[in-house]
Design an enzyme around this catalytic site. Structure first.
Site, short mmCIF file in Angstrom:
data_model
loop_
_atom_site.label_atom_id
_atom_site.label_comp_id
_atom_site.label_asym_id
_atom_site.label_seq_id
_atom_site.Cartn_x
_atom_site.Cartn_y
_atom_site.Cartn_z
N ASP A 13 -13.46 76.69 3.16
CA ASP A 13 -14.57 76.72 1.46
C ASP A 13 -14.97 78.29 1.22
O ASP A 13 -16.37 77.85 0.04
CB ASP A 13 -15.59 75.56 1.55
CG ASP A 13 -14.34 74.27 1.45
OD1 ASP A 13 -13.03 74.13 1.15
OD2 ASP A 13 -15.41 73.48 1.83
N GLY A 15 -14.54 81.03 0.21
CA GLY A 15 -14.15 81.53 -1.23
C GLY A 15 -13.22 82.44 -0.89
O GLY A 15 -12.71 83.68 -1.51
N LYS A 16 -12.59 82.22 0.37
CA LYS A 16 -11.43 83.15 0.76
C LYS A 16 -9.61 83.19 -0.49
O LYS A 16 -9.57 83.80 -0.48
CB LYS A 16 -10.52 82.27 2.06
CG LYS A 16 -11.45 82.00 2.86
CD LYS A 16 -10.29 81.19 4.00
CE LYS A 16 -10.46 80.19 4.60
NZ LYS A 16 -11.49 79.61 4.40
N GLY A 40 -7.36 74.41 0.92
CA GLY A 40 -7.51 74.22 -0.54
C GLY A 40 -8.00 75.86 -1.81
O GLY A 40 -9.31 75.50 -0.94
N HIS A 41 -7.03 76.26 -2.34
CA HIS A 41 -7.62 76.84 -2.76
C HIS A 41 -7.66 77.09 -4.60
O HIS A 41 -7.11 76.74 -5.30
CB HIS A 41 -6.86 78.76 -2.26
CG HIS A 41 -7.20 79.15 -1.04
ND1 HIS A 41 -6.06 79.96 -0.91
CD2 HIS A 41 -7.98 78.77 -0.04
CE1 HIS A 41 -6.44 79.98 0.74
NE2 HIS A 41 -7.77 79.77 0.78
N GLN A 223 -9.20 76.95 5.93
CA GLN A 223 -10.46 76.52 7.12
C GLN A 223 -11.36 77.57 7.57
O GLN A 223 -11.69 78.49 6.75
CB GLN A 223 -9.89 75.04 8.16
CG GLN A 223 -9.59 73.76 7.39
CD GLN A 223 -8.05 74.24 7.27
OE1 GLN A 223 -7.11 74.89 8.06
NE2 GLN A 223 -7.82 73.94 5.75
N THR A 298 -12.49 71.13 -3.31
CA THR A 298 -10.50 71.01 -4.04
C THR A 298 -9.61 70.56 -3.49
O THR A 298 -8.87 69.52 -4.45
CB THR A 298 -10.35 72.84 -3.20
OG1 THR A 298 -11.15 73.54 -3.97
CG2 THR A 298 -8.96 73.28 -4.99
N LYS A 330 -19.93 84.41 -3.92
CA LYS A 330 -20.83 83.88 -4.32
C LYS A 330 -22.06 84.00 -4.88
O LYS A 330 -23.00 83.65 -4.75
CB LYS A 330 -20.71 82.24 -4.29
CG LYS A 330 -19.33 81.36 -4.76
CD LYS A 330 -18.93 80.07 -4.04
CE LYS A 330 -18.70 79.33 -5.24
NZ LYS A 330 -18.32 78.20 -4.84
N ASP A 332 -23.98 85.24 -6.84
CA ASP A 332 -24.42 84.78 -8.26
C ASP A 332 -25.14 83.66 -8.28
O ASP A 332 -26.53 83.23 -8.66
CB ASP A 332 -23.11 85.19 -8.97
CG ASP A 332 -21.91 83.91 -8.59
OD1 ASP A 332 -21.23 84.60 -7.66
OD2 ASP A 332 -21.45 82.92 -9.80
N GLY A 412 -18.56 88.78 -3.45
CA GLY A 412 -18.20 88.35 -4.91
C GLY A 412 -18.98 87.91 -5.96
O GLY A 412 -20.14 87.33 -5.71
#
Ligand code: IMP
Length: 428
Positions: A13, A15-16, A40-41, A223, A298, A330, A332, A412
């Site tokens: 998770d 942010g790939k 889950g992307h 993963q 996700t 992330k 931000d 990002g």
């Protein structure tokens, strides 16, 4: 030409999806090489959001060849739903290729995943219950059914009958669960085979040819490093190899074909499921990060556990994957915190530990040693270069590079494609 392997440098998770999507723009081929629909992307294109579990995110760009490699385990029902959902939204899926050698997930895998987690009780792994572990178990036990077998009418029914006899015995006699009906599974899977057979190919040939022709190939890991079966926080891991080395096996290429390896890490750390997590924050800061970062799975919707950036994990991921670069996502989310912390080492029974331990018992006792840095209040989501960032955020990124031991190529600052700061060329 350049081949890039992109992996998760934490517990998944990271942010790939966003970084893959960013890289996919220049890729000719995008390849998934391990895992299954436990992944889950979320990819945001313009004002449209796509959630992908099995199909590489390159599918969102016209003309890219997207490959599901032999190291992936495929739930055909999920794959078909994903294909249909993309098609309904006007995405062309004709360029998908599926390895003939990829293994298939059956309903008994999902059921066994659930009942085994139930049996473990407090010691459960916290799996996604998608049947991933049991499917890889069958593969290793040499009783798995591959895509090439699924579409072969002469062999499929016999293989399924043999397997279901054994699995039904296990389900009813050991787990006290209901048996599954052979004919309904057979019927459903025969119909999936009809839909999917046109996508099957010997994908190793396609990928090797592409590298010889000088094309850009992106290998998209699912993963993260600490969920790797060999190198993760065993047994709280997944049953495949999310690390970079697995790209060769799961795609059918040799190590000489890889040019660059990039590890994606969040500017902080998250984890879903059970297992030790030294920098976990069970306080207001943890809740702040969870809410600001939208840290809910996700795939399963589970809340993700949140904590500070762990530099010990960072160094470990750099070593295990041979990372050339880090991509930090992330950033931000951390805006508004008075102080930010980075774990530089662990303290175990009074001794400083610089390297990630193999023993879970030791890891559980490790206390993070933190370096505290000033936070920043500014919204950084509009930054497009490092110079646009407040100096405290730049300093934070510099310390991540120094402590982890790899330069940062991408930062990002929001979920959109455009909300990205590029500091190095990603393709060699
Ligand atoms: P499994 O892969 O469903 O067997 O789950 C094993 C462990 O890996 C659990 O802790 C899951 O939460 C975790 N896991 C599996 N896939 C992902 C993912 O895509 N992101 C984060 N964690 C995952």
């Amino acid at each position: 030409m350049s081949t890039v392997v992109l992996i998760g440098a934490q517990w998944g998770d990271e942010g790939k999806g966003k970084v893959t999507d960013f890289l996919a723009e220049k890729a000719d081929l995008v390849v998934r090489y391990q895992g299954g629909n436990n992944a889950g992307h979320t990819v945001v294109v313009g004002d449209r959001e796509f959630k992908l579990h099995l199909i590489p995110s390159g599918i969102l760009y016209p003309g890219k060849i997207c490959i599901i490699g032999s190291g992936v385990v495929i739930d055909p029902e999920v794959l078909i739903k994903e294909l249909e959902s993309l098609q309904r939204r006007g995405i062309n899926t004709e360029n998908l290729r599926i390895s003939q050698r990829a293994h298939v997930i059956f309903p008994y895998h999902r059921l066994l995943d659930q009942v085994e987690e139930g049996r473990k009780g407090e010691n459960k792994i916290g799996t996604t219950c998608r049947g991933i572990g049991p499917a890889y178990m069958d593969k290793s036990a040499r009783v798995g059914i591959r895509m090439v077998d699924l579409v072969d009418r002469e062999v499929f029914a016999g293989l399924l009958e043999r397997n279901m006899e054994g699995k039904n015995h296990l389900l009813t006699k050991v787990y006290d669960s209901d048996a599954l009906d052979l004919n309904s599974v057979l019927g459903a899977y025969a119909s999936y085979a009809e839909t999917l057979k046109k996508y099957l190919a010997d994908v190793s040939i396609i990928i090797n040819d592409a590298t010889k022709q000088g094309k850009n190939v992106l290998f998209e890991g699912a993963q993260g490093t600490l969920l790797d079966l060999d190198h993760g926080t065993y047994p709280y891991v997944t049953s495949s190899h999310p690390t970079a080395g697995a790209a060769c096996l799961g795609a059918g290429i040799g190590p000489t074909r890889i040019d660059r390896v990039i590890g994606v890490a969040k500017a902080y750390t998250t984890r879903v499921g059970e297992g030790p997590f030294p920098t976990e924050l069970n306080d207001d800061v943890g809740t702040f990060i969870q809410n600001r970062g939208g840290e809910f799975g996700t795939t399963t919707g589970r809340p993700r556990r949140c904590g500070w950036f762990d530099g010990v994990v960072g160094r470990y991921a750099v070593r295990i994957n041979g990372l050339d670069y880090l991509a930090i996502t992330k950033l931000d989310v951390l805006s508004g915190l008075e102080k930010v912390k980075i774990c530089t080492s662990y303290r175990y029974r009074g001794e400083l530990m610089e390297e990630f331990p193999a023993s879970l018992r030791v890891l559980k006792e490790c206390v993070p040693v933190y370096e505290e840095l000033p936070g920043w209040q500014e919204d950084v989501s509009g930054a497009r270069s490092l110079e646009d960032l407040p100096s405290a955020a730049r300093k934070y990124l510099e310390r991540i590079e120094e402590i982890s031991g790899a330069p940062i190529a991408l930062v990002g600052v929001g979920s959109r494609r455009s909300q990205t700061i590029l500091t190095a060329s990603l393709y060699a």
